[in-house]
Write a protein that holds these residues in place. Structure first.
Motif, PDB file in Angstrom:
ATOM      1  N   ASN A   1      -7.483   5.629   2.926  1.00 36.01           N
ATOM      2  CA  ASN A   1      -8.147   4.709   3.870  1.00 36.01           C
ATOM      3  C   ASN A   1      -8.297   5.288   5.270  1.00 36.01           C
TER       4      ASN A   1
ATOM      5  N   GLU B   1     -10.789  10.446  -5.509  1.00 31.04           N
ATOM      6  CA  GLU B   1     -11.354  10.230  -4.173  1.00 31.04           C
ATOM      7  C   GLU B   1     -11.943  11.529  -3.618  1.00 31.04           C
TER       8      GLU B   1
ATOM      9  N   MET C   1       0.860  -1.200   0.000  1.00 33.15           N
ATOM     10  CA  MET C   1       0.000   0.000   0.000  1.00 33.15           C
ATOM     11  C   MET C   1       0.892   1.244   0.000  1.00 33.15           C
TER      12      MET C   1
ATOM     13  N   GLU D   1      -2.688   5.545  -0.831  1.00 31.31           N
ATOM     14  CA  GLU D   1      -3.737   4.574  -0.450  1.00 31.31           C
ATOM     15  C   GLU D   1      -3.954   4.592   1.054  1.00 31.31           C
TER      16      GLU D   1
ATOM     17  N   GLN E   1      -5.497   9.676  -8.557  1.00 29.82           N
ATOM     18  CA  GLN E   1      -6.101   8.830  -7.513  1.00 29.82           C
ATOM     19  C   GLN E   1      -6.673   9.705  -6.380  1.00 29.82           C
TER      20      GLN E   1
END
Length: 290
Positions: A9, A38, A1, A5, A34
């Motif tokens: 999270n 999000e 990860m 990421e 990315q």
């Protein structure tokens, strides 16, 4: 990860990890995308596709402070100064209401002419005339008692950009009598009094390092403001930073995405400075999570 990421999270990192995240995102377009995806997902979850407009009333450009980067600083003898009368401010509200604005922002320098009571009186009148509208003040650092007076008069929100959460950078940008600790205390006082509070910082301020931006992100998570206003630094011709490079629009957009993930429900405007630096700056801000 990877670090992006992990951030997506957990919605929180350490200062060192934010430095790593910003560096990675600036060197890797996929990571930037990315984060942006999000941020937009969260923006739509909390706000749908609505865009809220604010009616800003810049009612005075007199200021007792001498912040080194600011065109309306007290020491700038070239600034053309003005003050709006109470009647002119109320005319602006009437005009704004007709145009569909339901939030009025009274913004100005720290101008001693507008005493605490004088400003309270203006807020009371706006509150009586427009009971369903939000009233936001953005007039700098004051005592907790002054903030209480304005809250009781009918103000709902208060914008006070901390500009930078790094003590060292704050001292470079402000005269010695101004202290970051006092600015932060004002923000905590405002929260305690029940205001919806807005903080924020400059992107690309002279001397700013990525570690300073990481410190801003740590502070925002700690403060949990209702609104965060950020924008690229724009050099002003009548300051010591006239020849400095302007802040980056791209870095500002990246930070908007990061702040949306950090504080998913926060009010995150696409600010004037973005529109000044790029003709499509505001639109790009909305596409980055603002």
């Amino acid at each position: 990860m990877n670090i992006a990421e992990k951030f997506i999270n957990t919605h929180e990192l350490t200062k060192e990890e934010y430095v790593e995240l910003i560096r990675l995102a600036e060197s890797d377009v996929q990571v930037r995308e990315q984060l942006k995806e999000e941020a937009v997902r969260l923006q739509k979850k909390y706000y749908g596709t609505d865009v809220y407009t604010r009616g800003l009333i810049e009612f005075t450009n007199y200021c007792r402070n001498n912040c080194f980067y600011c065109g309306i600083r007290n020491g700038n003898r070239n600034a053309q100064r003005y003050r709006l009368t109470k009647e002119e401010i109320l005319d602006c509200c009437a005009n704004g209401y007709e145009l569909g604005f339901r939030t009025f922002v009274l913004q100005g320098g720290e101008d001693p002419y507008y005493t605490d009571e004088k400003l309270a009186e203006i807020v009371r009148e706006i509150r009586v005339l427009y009971p369903e509208c939000a009233i936001t003040l953005s007039v700098g650092e004051h005592s907790k008692e002054t903030y209480r007076l304005w809250k009781e008069a009918g103000a709902d929100r208060y914008l006070l950009r901390h500009e930078t959460a790094s003590d060292e950078l704050y001292q470079k940008l402000h005269p010695a009598e101004m202290k970051l600790s006092e600015r932060k205390q004002c923000l905590y006082d405002l929260k305690e009094l029940g205001y919806q509070v807005g903080a924020g910082f400059m992107v690309g301020a002279p001397g700013q390092q990525i570690s300073d931006l990481a410190e801003d992100l740590v502070f925002l998570k700690e403060l949990e403001p209702h609104m965060v206003g950020i924008g690229p630094f724009i050099p002003h011709h009548d300051t010591r930073y006239a020849e400095e490079k302007a802040g980056s629009v791209e870095r500002t957009l990246l930070l908007l995405s990061i702040i949306r993930i950090l504080l998913p429900g926060v009010l995150l405007p696409a600010t004037t400075a973005l529109g000044t630096m790029d003709p499509l700056g505001r639109e790009k801000g909305l596409q980055a999570g603002a």
